[in-house]
Design a protein around this motif. Structure first.
Motif, PDB file in Angstrom:
ATOM      1  N   SER A   1      37.223 -31.535 -51.700  1.00 25.54           N
ATOM      2  CA  SER A   1      35.976 -32.013 -52.288  1.00 25.54           C
ATOM      3  C   SER A   1      36.065 -32.048 -53.805  1.00 25.54           C
ATOM      4  O   SER A   1      35.319 -32.772 -54.460  1.00 25.54           O
ATOM      5  CB  SER A   1      34.813 -31.116 -51.866  1.00 25.54           C
ATOM      6  N   ILE A   2      36.960 -31.255 -54.372  1.00 23.98           N
ATOM      7  CA  ILE A   2      37.186 -31.258 -55.813  1.00 23.98           C
ATOM      8  C   ILE A   2      38.692 -31.172 -56.055  1.00 23.98           C
ATOM      9  O   ILE A   2      39.438 -30.652 -55.223  1.00 23.98           O
ATOM     10  CB  ILE A   2      36.489 -30.078 -56.518  1.00 23.98           C
ATOM     11  N   ARG A   3      39.119 -31.691 -57.192  1.00 25.42           N
ATOM     12  CA  ARG A   3      40.527 -31.551 -57.551  1.00 25.42           C
ATOM     13  C   ARG A   3      40.804 -30.083 -57.886  1.00 25.42           C
ATOM     14  O   ARG A   3      39.900 -29.368 -58.348  1.00 25.42           O
ATOM     15  CB  ARG A   3      40.869 -32.441 -58.735  1.00 25.42           C
ATOM     16  N   PRO A   4      42.005 -29.583 -57.658  1.00 30.39           N
ATOM     17  CA  PRO A   4      42.300 -28.168 -57.954  1.00 30.39           C
ATOM     18  C   PRO A   4      42.095 -27.840 -59.430  1.00 30.39           C
ATOM     19  O   PRO A   4      42.391 -28.653 -60.312  1.00 30.39           O
ATOM     20  CB  PRO A   4      43.772 -28.033 -57.553  1.00 30.39           C
TER      21      PRO A   4
ATOM     22  N   LEU B   1      33.526 -24.741 -52.039  1.00 25.67           N
ATOM     23  CA  LEU B   1      33.792 -26.126 -52.423  1.00 25.67           C
ATOM     24  C   LEU B   1      35.078 -26.662 -51.797  1.00 25.67           C
ATOM     25  O   LEU B   1      35.217 -27.870 -51.600  1.00 25.67           O
ATOM     26  CB  LEU B   1      33.895 -26.234 -53.948  1.00 25.67           C
ATOM     27  N   ALA B   2      35.995 -25.759 -51.496  1.00 25.65           N
ATOM     28  CA  ALA B   2      37.309 -26.173 -50.998  1.00 25.65           C
ATOM     29  C   ALA B   2      37.408 -26.163 -49.478  1.00 25.65           C
ATOM     30  O   ALA B   2      38.465 -26.488 -48.925  1.00 25.65           O
ATOM     31  CB  ALA B   2      38.398 -25.266 -51.574  1.00 25.65           C
ATOM     32  N   THR B   3      36.332 -25.805 -48.774  1.00 22.75           N
ATOM     33  CA  THR B   3      36.383 -25.704 -47.318  1.00 22.75           C
ATOM     34  C   THR B   3      35.145 -26.334 -46.693  1.00 22.75           C
ATOM     35  O   THR B   3      34.109 -26.499 -47.330  1.00 22.75           O
ATOM     36  CB  THR B   3      36.475 -24.238 -46.858  1.00 22.75           C
ATOM     37  N   ALA B   4      35.259 -26.627 -45.422  1.00 22.01           N
ATOM     38  CA  ALA B   4      34.129 -27.081 -44.614  1.00 22.01           C
ATOM     39  C   ALA B   4      34.305 -26.511 -43.225  1.00 22.01           C
ATOM     40  O   ALA B   4      35.332 -26.757 -42.575  1.00 22.01           O
ATOM     41  CB  ALA B   4      34.074 -28.608 -44.571  1.00 22.01           C
TER      42      ALA B   4
ATOM     43  N   ASP C   1      42.407 -13.966 -48.281  1.00 17.57           N
ATOM     44  CA  ASP C   1      42.540 -14.980 -47.237  1.00 17.57           C
ATOM     45  C   ASP C   1      41.918 -16.322 -47.617  1.00 17.57           C
ATOM     46  O   ASP C   1      42.027 -17.281 -46.862  1.00 17.57           O
ATOM     47  CB  ASP C   1      41.873 -14.494 -45.937  1.00 17.57           C
ATOM     48  N   SER C   2      41.282 -16.388 -48.764  1.00 14.59           N
ATOM     49  CA  SER C   2      40.514 -17.578 -49.119  1.00 14.59           C
ATOM     50  C   SER C   2      41.399 -18.669 -49.720  1.00 14.59           C
ATOM     51  O   SER C   2      42.604 -18.482 -49.936  1.00 14.59           O
ATOM     52  CB  SER C   2      39.416 -17.206 -50.104  1.00 14.59           C
ATOM     53  N   GLN C   3      40.768 -19.806 -50.029  1.00 19.78           N
ATOM     54  CA  GLN C   3      41.452 -20.910 -50.687  1.00 19.78           C
ATOM     55  C   GLN C   3      41.615 -20.674 -52.185  1.00 19.78           C
ATOM     56  O   GLN C   3      42.260 -21.477 -52.880  1.00 19.78           O
ATOM     57  CB  GLN C   3      40.670 -22.209 -50.465  1.00 19.78           C
ATOM     58  N   VAL C   4      41.040 -19.578 -52.691  1.00 21.86           N
ATOM     59  CA  VAL C   4      41.114 -19.292 -54.121  1.00 21.86           C
ATOM     60  C   VAL C   4      42.416 -18.564 -54.399  1.00 21.86           C
ATOM     61  O   VAL C   4      42.484 -17.337 -54.499  1.00 21.86           O
ATOM     62  CB  VAL C   4      39.888 -18.479 -54.581  1.00 21.86           C
ATOM     63  N   ARG C   5      43.457 -19.349 -54.482  1.00 24.16           N
ATOM     64  CA  ARG C   5      44.793 -18.821 -54.734  1.00 24.16           C
ATOM     65  C   ARG C   5      45.610 -19.894 -55.430  1.00 24.16           C
ATOM     66  O   ARG C   5      45.370 -21.093 -55.240  1.00 24.16           O
ATOM     67  CB  ARG C   5      45.458 -18.411 -53.410  1.00 24.16           C
ATOM     68  N   PRO C   6      46.586 -19.495 -56.230  1.00 22.33           N
ATOM     69  CA  PRO C   6      47.433 -20.489 -56.890  1.00 22.33           C
ATOM     70  C   PRO C   6      48.431 -21.073 -55.893  1.00 22.33           C
ATOM     71  O   PRO C   6      48.901 -20.374 -54.991  1.00 22.33           O
ATOM     72  CB  PRO C   6      48.142 -19.673 -57.969  1.00 22.33           C
ATOM     73  N   VAL C   7      48.708 -22.338 -56.049  1.00 20.50           N
ATOM     74  CA  VAL C   7      49.610 -22.996 -55.096  1.00 20.50           C
ATOM     75  C   VAL C   7      50.583 -23.905 -55.837  1.00 20.50           C
ATOM     76  O   VAL C   7      50.357 -24.308 -56.978  1.00 20.50           O
ATOM     77  CB  VAL C   7      48.820 -23.834 -54.064  1.00 20.50           C
ATOM     78  N   MET C   8      51.658 -24.232 -55.154  1.00 17.02           N
ATOM     79  CA  MET C   8      52.599 -25.235 -55.625  1.00 17.02           C
ATOM     80  C   MET C   8      52.080 -26.606 -55.214  1.00 17.02           C
ATOM     81  O   MET C   8      51.234 -26.726 -54.314  1.00 17.02           O
ATOM     82  CB  MET C   8      53.975 -24.974 -55.020  1.00 17.02           C
ATOM     83  N   PRO C   9      52.559 -27.691 -55.850  1.00 19.24           N
ATOM     84  CA  PRO C   9      52.092 -29.034 -55.487  1.00 19.24           C
ATOM     85  C   PRO C   9      52.245 -29.314 -53.996  1.00 19.24           C
ATOM     86  O   PRO C   9      53.264 -29.010 -53.383  1.00 19.24           O
ATOM     87  CB  PRO C   9      53.005 -29.947 -56.317  1.00 19.24           C
ATOM     88  N   GLY C  10      51.168 -29.867 -53.410  1.00 22.18           N
ATOM     89  CA  GLY C  10      51.185 -30.217 -51.995  1.00 22.18           C
ATOM     90  C   GLY C  10      50.676 -29.135 -51.077  1.00 22.18           C
ATOM     91  O   GLY C  10      50.425 -29.389 -49.892  1.00 22.18           O
ATOM     92  N   GLN C  11      50.510 -27.914 -51.585  1.00 17.72           N
ATOM     93  CA  GLN C  11      50.004 -26.825 -50.758  1.00 17.72           C
ATOM     94  C   GLN C  11      48.475 -26.800 -50.781  1.00 17.72           C
ATOM     95  O   GLN C  11      47.834 -27.428 -51.620  1.00 17.72           O
ATOM     96  CB  GLN C  11      50.549 -25.482 -51.250  1.00 17.72           C
ATOM     97  N   SER C  12      47.901 -26.060 -49.827  1.00 19.42           N
ATOM     98  CA  SER C  12      46.457 -25.966 -49.711  1.00 19.42           C
ATOM     99  C   SER C  12      45.930 -24.812 -50.546  1.00 19.42           C
ATOM    100  O   SER C  12      46.276 -23.655 -50.315  1.00 19.42           O
ATOM    101  CB  SER C  12      46.059 -25.763 -48.240  1.00 19.42           C
ATOM    102  N   GLY C  13      45.111 -25.135 -51.520  1.00 21.00           N
ATOM    103  CA  GLY C  13      44.533 -24.121 -52.393  1.00 21.00           C
ATOM    104  C   GLY C  13      43.778 -24.807 -53.505  1.00 21.00           C
ATOM    105  O   GLY C  13      43.948 -26.010 -53.744  1.00 21.00           O
TER     106      GLY C  13
END
Length: 341
Positions: free
Chosen positions: A171-174, A161-164, A196-208
């Motif tokens: 595509s969705i809000r975190p 959902l977070a990648t293309a 390596d995926s987008q399924v990780r916790p992030v700080m505001p503005g980061q990609s995840g």
């Protein structure tokens, strides 16, 4: 205040519609027993959303029961070791097609080795999530609790959902918080690696795709220990770690033989206390109350009563391995030990 959407994602085994009632009961009961729960009432604060994908596996189970030998050929072609397939066949011949082999082990095997199954499950789960989020106000929060096979399903779905085409997209809000119970996302990873995926916790503005990540395993549960989710201290990055957005929590107490069970994890204060603090506010559960909850849990569940079980479970643990034939043997031995099908 809008409801905080709380998705629950089941693991292996049969899970017909309505499967989450016992999970909902444990969450509600544990939450409402808290001294300050009325500061953030359960009924007005949360809406539990059941994720269901078992019918995809049920169709394949029926094919297996009817003797669809092409499934065996497909598994071999997909890379499942012959020794694992032979073990499955022998167990089915001994115990029948309604045994946990077909309802638990085959779920794991089919998800890992059948790309078509994986894609169908991800599409089904992704659709349920996006449809539920469509009605969430812009300031609303959503979180997920995934268990066992459901941790791999959740990981793969959220990344999709977070990648293309491999690139991040919005595509969705975190999600606000993801709790993984008995995390097997590394064990069942394929082309998208768990670290390596987008399924990780992030700080505001980061990609995840997450703000917070709670990873919970049980010391006596051999299933997540097969190939554990144990990122190094700089995953996802030092700043996010220092902000407390990723926590690894190890449970130790036992309250029933099936230590791998969804509800078994949730009943433990070491699990639900950090969850409820994160979903509401840290001050909701004081250190004194958390200590009292733990003492009461251990008083109710005398750990000496489970000494024999622990000795038997120890034999289920295998050396860290990427060989899925070993995983099949582990699953079989585990369910023989706990007598759960």
């Amino acid at each position: 205040m809008s409801h905080h959407l709380l998705f629950v994602v089941h693991g292996m085994g049969k899970h017909p519609p309505g499967w989450s009632e016992s999970v909902r009961h444990v969450l509600r009961q544990r939450y409402q027993s808290l001294e300050r729960s009325q500061l953030w009432p359960w009924e007005s604060g949360f809406r539990v959303v059941e994720i269901h994908y078992d019918d995809i596996f049920e169709e394949l189970r029926e094919q297996w029961k009817l003797g669809a030998t092409n499934l065996e050929a497909q598994l071999t072609q997909a890379g499942l070791q012959k020794s694992a397939l032979t073990r499955i066949q022998d167990m089915l011949a001994t115990f029948g097609s309604d045994h946990f082999i077909s309802t638990h082990v085959l779920d794991v095997v089919m998800y890992r080795f059948f790309a078509t199954v994986r894609e169908a499950v991800k599409a089904r789960v992704g659709k349920q999530i996006t449809e539920a989020l469509a009605s969430l106000p812009t300031d609303g929060k959503w979180s997920l609790i995934a268990h066992s096979l459901g941790t791999a399903v959740t990981h793969d779905t959220l990344h999709a959902l977070a990648t293309a085409n491999g690139a991040p997209r919005r595509s969705i809000r975190p999600a606000y918080c993801l709790m993984m119970l008995a995390n097997v996302s590394r064990t069942l990873q394929t082309d998208v690696k768990a670290y390596d995926s987008q399924v990780r916790p992030v700080m505001p503005g980061q990609s995840g795709v997450l703000q917070y990540f709670l990873d919970i395993h049980h010391k006596w549960d051999p299933i997540p220990a097969f190939w554990p989710f144990q990122p190094h201290d700089e995953w996802p990055d030092p700043e996010t770690r220092m902000a407390g957005r990723f926590r690894e929590i190890a449970l130790n107490a036992i309250s029933e033989p099936n230590v791998h069970g969804f509800e078994h994890y949730l009943r433990d204060p070491a699990c639900f206390v950090p969850l409820f603090r994160r979903l509401t506010m840290p001050e909701l559960i004081s250190p004194e109350e958390a200590s009292t909850l733990t003492v009461e849990y251990l008083r109710t569940n005398r750990q000496t009563d489970f000494d024999q079980l622990r000795r038997r479970l120890e034999k289920s643990f295998v050396k860290r391995s990427g060989n899925h034939a070993d995983l099949v043997r582990l699953l079989i031995h585990y369910y023989e030990v706990v007598g759960h099908d």
